[in-house]
Scaffold this active site. Structure first.
Site, PDB file in Angstrom:
ATOM      1  CB  SER A 159      -0.914   0.012   1.222  1.00  0.00           C
ATOM      2  OG  SER A 159      -1.717  -1.141   1.240  1.00  0.00           O
TER       3      SER A 159
HETATM    4  N1  SAH Z   1      -0.504  -4.584   3.883  1.00  0.00           N
HETATM    5  C1  SAH Z   1       0.006  -5.188   2.690  1.00  0.00           C
HETATM    6  C2  SAH Z   1      -1.066  -5.184   1.628  1.00  0.00           C
HETATM    7  C3  SAH Z   1      -0.899  -6.252   0.648  1.00  0.00           C
HETATM    8  S1  SAH Z   1      -2.190  -6.312  -0.563  1.00  0.00           S
HETATM    9  C4  SAH Z   1       1.203  -4.385   2.203  1.00  0.00           C
HETATM   10  O1  SAH Z   1       1.171  -3.144   2.314  1.00  0.00           O
HETATM   11  O2  SAH Z   1       2.138  -4.977   1.700  1.00  0.00           O
HETATM   12  C5  SAH Z   1      -3.389  -7.316   0.256  1.00  0.00           C
HETATM   13  C6  SAH Z   1      -2.988  -8.700   0.619  1.00  0.00           C
HETATM   14  O3  SAH Z   1      -4.135  -9.377   1.106  1.00  0.00           O
HETATM   15  C7  SAH Z   1      -2.459  -9.536  -0.535  1.00  0.00           C
HETATM   16  O4  SAH Z   1      -1.193 -10.019  -0.204  1.00  0.00           O
HETATM   17  C8  SAH Z   1      -3.481 -10.676  -0.651  1.00  0.00           C
HETATM   18  O5  SAH Z   1      -2.909 -11.918  -1.026  1.00  0.00           O
HETATM   19  C9  SAH Z   1      -4.027 -10.739   0.753  1.00  0.00           C
HETATM   20  N2  SAH Z   1      -5.341 -11.361   0.895  1.00  0.00           N
HETATM   21  C10 SAH Z   1      -6.434 -11.262   0.098  1.00  0.00           C
HETATM   22  N3  SAH Z   1      -7.455 -11.985   0.598  1.00  0.00           N
HETATM   23  C11 SAH Z   1      -7.012 -12.558   1.755  1.00  0.00           C
HETATM   24  C12 SAH Z   1      -7.591 -13.422   2.747  1.00  0.00           C
HETATM   25  N4  SAH Z   1      -8.850 -13.863   2.673  1.00  0.00           N
HETATM   26  N5  SAH Z   1      -6.819 -13.806   3.784  1.00  0.00           N
HETATM   27  C13 SAH Z   1      -5.540 -13.396   3.896  1.00  0.00           C
HETATM   28  N6  SAH Z   1      -4.934 -12.580   3.001  1.00  0.00           N
HETATM   29  C14 SAH Z   1      -5.659 -12.156   1.951  1.00  0.00           C
END
Ligand code: SAH
Length: 214
Positions: free
Chosen positions: A61
């Protein structure tokens, strides 16, 4: 430019100028080396005002989004927090700087592994990792003072809400799979009190209480 200087400029221009005032958030963002959570080829852009790809179609993000979401959780030194969507692990590190302990769930094991290695290298010992569907939460360590969902959800996952402490806060982007509203959900006398904040765009939350996989 050295990374420490880039980090200071990031915090001044993207975080403080946009009215983030929580000292804990500001200190954490000055400290955590964001570039170590992206591929080396992107180190130079790691402090830019935008999200970046982290592989598997996912993103780290934008710094400001990390700051706002963390501030809205209103966490303190004694807080226990659950994060859904470990991704790069950067947001996890920010939470770990501020709270007593962080429980983080990621559905893609390759991302969980990279994040865990980066966070272990930085010496964090107050983070617990889990691979799986985060829409089901992590009941064994519940209840939580704060729950942060870093992917866009179609609705508030009931199980996650049930794992929130009375008075606790959940921060979650709610909407369609391509545009959402960042929402703060409080638990007051066991009931949901929702406060919509502003529009945002996150990758979809995929799982039993999220979107179904294509
Ligand atoms: N906070 C992270 C955001 C990553 S994007 C950063 O800044 O790096 C969101 C993430 O949520 C992705 O890695 C995706 O694989 C994960 N995600 C999506 N659905 C999910 C679920 N049901 N359980 C766990 N992770 C999930």
């Amino acid at each position: 430019m050295e990374f420490e200087k880039k980090r200071r400029l990031m915090v001044e221009n993207q975080i403080i100028k946009r009215r983030i005032t929580d000292k804990g958030v500001i200190e954490a963002m000055l400290k955590v080396p964001r570039h170590l959570f992206v591929e080396e080829a992107m180190w130079e852009s790691a402090y830019g005002d935008f999200p970046l790809p982290i592989g598997d179609g996912q993103t780290i993000s934008q710094p400001y989004m990390v700051a706002v979401m963390t501030e809205k959780l209103e966490l303190g030194k004694d807080s226990r927090v659950l994060e859904i969507g470990t991704g790069s692990g950067y947001q996890t590190a920010i939470l770990a700087e501020i709270c007593e302990c962080v429980f983080t769930v990621e559905r893609i094991s390759a991302l969980e592994k990279k994040a865990r290695i980066a966070l272990e290298k930085l010496g964090y010992i107050n983070i617990a990792f889990k691979i799986g569907d985060g829409t089901l939460g992590w009941s064994e360590s519940a209840p939580y003072d704060g729950i942060l969902i870093t992917a866009g959800a179609p609705r508030i996952p009931e199980l996650l809400f049930s794992q929130l402490k009375e008075g606790g806060r959940m921060v979650i982007p709610i909407g369609s799979s391509y545009s959402q509203v960042l929402t703060v959900v409080r638990k007051r006398k066991g009931k949901m009190v929702e406060e919509p904040c502003f529009g945002c765009t996150f990758v979809p939350l995929i799982g039993r209480e999220g979107w179904s996989e294509e």
